[in-house]
Write a protein that holds these residues in place. Structure first.
Motif, PDB file in Angstrom:
ATOM      1  N   ALA A   2     -10.657  -0.174   2.977  1.00  0.00           N
ATOM      2  CA  ALA A   2      -9.503  -0.707   3.585  1.00  0.00           C
ATOM      3  C   ALA A   2      -8.968   0.169   4.523  1.00  0.00           C
ATOM      4  N   ARG A 179      -7.924   4.886  -8.870  1.00  0.00           N
ATOM      5  CA  ARG A 179      -6.909   4.255  -8.017  1.00  0.00           C
ATOM      6  C   ARG A 179      -7.632   4.163  -6.697  1.00  0.00           C
ATOM      7  N   ALA A 180      -8.191   5.402  -6.131  1.00  0.00           N
ATOM      8  CA  ALA A 180      -8.735   5.276  -4.846  1.00  0.00           C
ATOM      9  C   ALA A 180     -10.153   4.141  -5.041  1.00  0.00           C
ATOM     10  N   THR A 183      -8.213   0.712  -4.801  1.00  0.00           N
ATOM     11  CA  THR A 183      -7.606   0.648  -3.236  1.00  0.00           C
ATOM     12  C   THR A 183      -8.603   0.524  -2.228  1.00  0.00           C
ATOM     13  N   PHE A 184      -9.507   1.340  -2.120  1.00  0.00           N
ATOM     14  CA  PHE A 184     -10.096   1.341  -0.789  1.00  0.00           C
ATOM     15  C   PHE A 184     -11.461   0.673  -0.858  1.00  0.00           C
ATOM     16  N   GLU A 288      -7.139  10.497  -1.455  1.00  0.00           N
ATOM     17  CA  GLU A 288      -6.495   9.272  -1.249  1.00  0.00           C
ATOM     18  C   GLU A 288      -7.485   8.310  -0.661  1.00  0.00           C
ATOM     19  N   GLN A 289      -8.352   8.733   0.276  1.00  0.00           N
ATOM     20  CA  GLN A 289      -9.320   7.892   0.942  1.00  0.00           C
ATOM     21  C   GLN A 289     -10.684   8.289   0.345  1.00  0.00           C
TER      22      GLN A 289
END
Length: 453
Positions: A2, A179-180, A183-184, A288-289
């Motif tokens: 993402a 979560r990562a 999300t991605f 985060e990514q």
């Protein structure tokens, strides 16, 4: 992958990692509140003064001095306990877990309350005057902060005890990685991600390399900025570094390819610099990514547990269990490189990414090598592969699971007894049954021995 919001994401992540930010902000607000409330001094004969503070200035001074001394001593205690927690986490589990402690909201909140109490009490104490009325509103706030500090310390002690449990650490890492992933990585059946195959044959050797201008870990790839740059200069950008990769000065991070007649722009030094800056580097990995960082932490815990100094295979098995859930989540996600388009729909940026083999190697590789002499660990890896096999979506994923089964079996030493060998072989057979579609046969056992320790 993402799209990221670039610098804003980096600044937000950095602010979460700063342990000092919340206490400093709380101290500044306490200073301002103390300066504002100190001049408010109702007459001694009023109802508010009699009810809120029946004592005199000396009593107020004594309370504020007690709060000041107690709060600074408690800050020292809290900081000492936090340092001990960091040392234990680093030595017994993984040094890469330390970032989770500095980002912990409870620790930062407790320190903020204690610092605010100290600063407020000192500020009000400074304004006390034996010849003037008592600043009753300020004393009420100081009293409330003192009570809040006691509650905060009790909460912190309970929290730090739970935080130091290895299962809590693994759960925190698991939740962040989950979560990562969510999300991605788009869903497996999501048809929106575009594949680089749309571009046809691509010869990266004909492009212009973009090299890193400093060393560090790739923390995020600012896709929006890259798309805008590629569209403005009529080129394509093939990003060859991924979040979590370690690059050094001069190492290639991307390749510029001509598109729409933009071949003359490949040598533009400003463009190369802008592309290099869109691949944001830092001195340490962040999650985060980079979902792989979560897998790395869980694997570190497992490997540490298998070391001769700790010798705790049960913890290693639990770490593999958490990784199993994440791997199952990955089977339901679209992995691999993606093509990102500009506003006109023209493919501009290709962002490389990791595949299922990478993640399986990351979890299984070190664990099977360090735990080869412990059949419980080998069985745990095969149980994990059984869960992944049941959720595999295509033949490519099944082939990767089968490859890992063969690697685990090859690692099994000759020193194991026949009973231990039979247990490992039985789990390998069950994984293959799951790959063949026999889910019931893969899980049915005598008394749950293939599902628990």
């Amino acid at each position: 992958m993402a799209r990221a919001t670039g610098r804003n994401v980096r600044r937000a992540e950095e602010s979460r990692a700063e342990l000092w930010l919340w206490p400093v902000a709380a101290g500044a607000m306490a200073l301002g509140a103390g300066l504002l409330l100190s001049p408010l001094r109702p007459d001694e004969g009023t109802w508010l003064a009699r009810w809120a503070w029946p004592g005199d200035v000396d009593a107020a001074s004594a309370m504020l001095q007690t709060l000041t001394a107690a709060s600074i001593a408690t800050i020292t205690l809290t900081f000492s306990l936090t340092v001990v927690a960091l040392q234990l986490a680093s030595q017994q589990f993984s040094p890469r877990l330390l970032r989770d402690f500095t980002r912990d909201r409870v620790t930062k909140s407790v320190l903020a309350v204690l610092v605010a109490t100290f600063v407020f009490a000192v500020t009000v104490l400074r304004g006390l005057d034996a010849e003037r009325e008592v600043p009753v509103p300020a004393l009420l706030v100081a009293f409330a902060l003192g009570v809040a500090s006691v509650i905060a310390v009790l909460v912190f002690i309970d929290h730090i005890v739970r935080l130091l449990r290895v299962d809590t650490m693994m759960r925190v890492v698991h939740d962040e990685a989950a979560r990562a992933i969510a999300t991605f990585y788009p869903a497996y059946d999501d048809d929106r991600p575009r594949a680089p195959d749309e571009l046809g044959p691509v010869d990266l050797g004909e492009g212009a390399l973009v090299v890193a201008r400093r060393s560090g870990f790739v923390r995020l790839v600012d896709v929006d900025t890259l798309v805008d740059l590629a569209a403005a200069h009529r080129v394509r950008v093939w990003v060859e570094s991924r979040p979590g990769d370690h690059v050094t000065v001069g190492a290639p991070v991307a390749t510029l390819l001509a598109a729409d007649g933009g071949a003359q722009r490949l040598g533009d030094e400003g463009l190369r610099r802008a592309v290099a800056e869109a691949v944001v580097l830092g001195y340490e990995r962040t999650i985060e990514q980079d979902a792989a960082f979560g897998f790395r932490q869980l694997t570190d815990i497992a490997v540490k547990a298998l070391s001769p100094g700790i010798n705790d295979p049960v913890t290693a098995v639990h770490a593999v269990g958490y990784a199993s859930d994440l791997l199952v989540a990955l089977t339901g996600r679209h992995l691999g490189p993606t093509l990102h388009a500009d506003a006109d729909g023209t493919g501009r940026v290709v962002v490389g990414d990791r595949d299922l083999r990478y993640y399986l190697d990351l979890v299984c590789g070190q664990v099977r090598r360090y735990g080869a002499r412990e059949p419980t660990v080998l069985v745990a890896l095969l149980r994990m592969l059984r869960d992944v096999a049941v959720n595999a979506r295509d033949e490519g994923q099944r082939a990767e699971v089968s490859r890992q089964v063969a690697l685990v079996m090859d690692e099994m030493p000759d020193s194991l007894t026949k009973a231990d060998v039979d247990g490992v072989v039985d789990l390998a057979t069950r994984v293959r049954a799951a790959l063949d579609g026999d889910v019931g046969g893969a899980y049915r056992d005598r008394s749950g021995e293939t599902r628990s320790l």
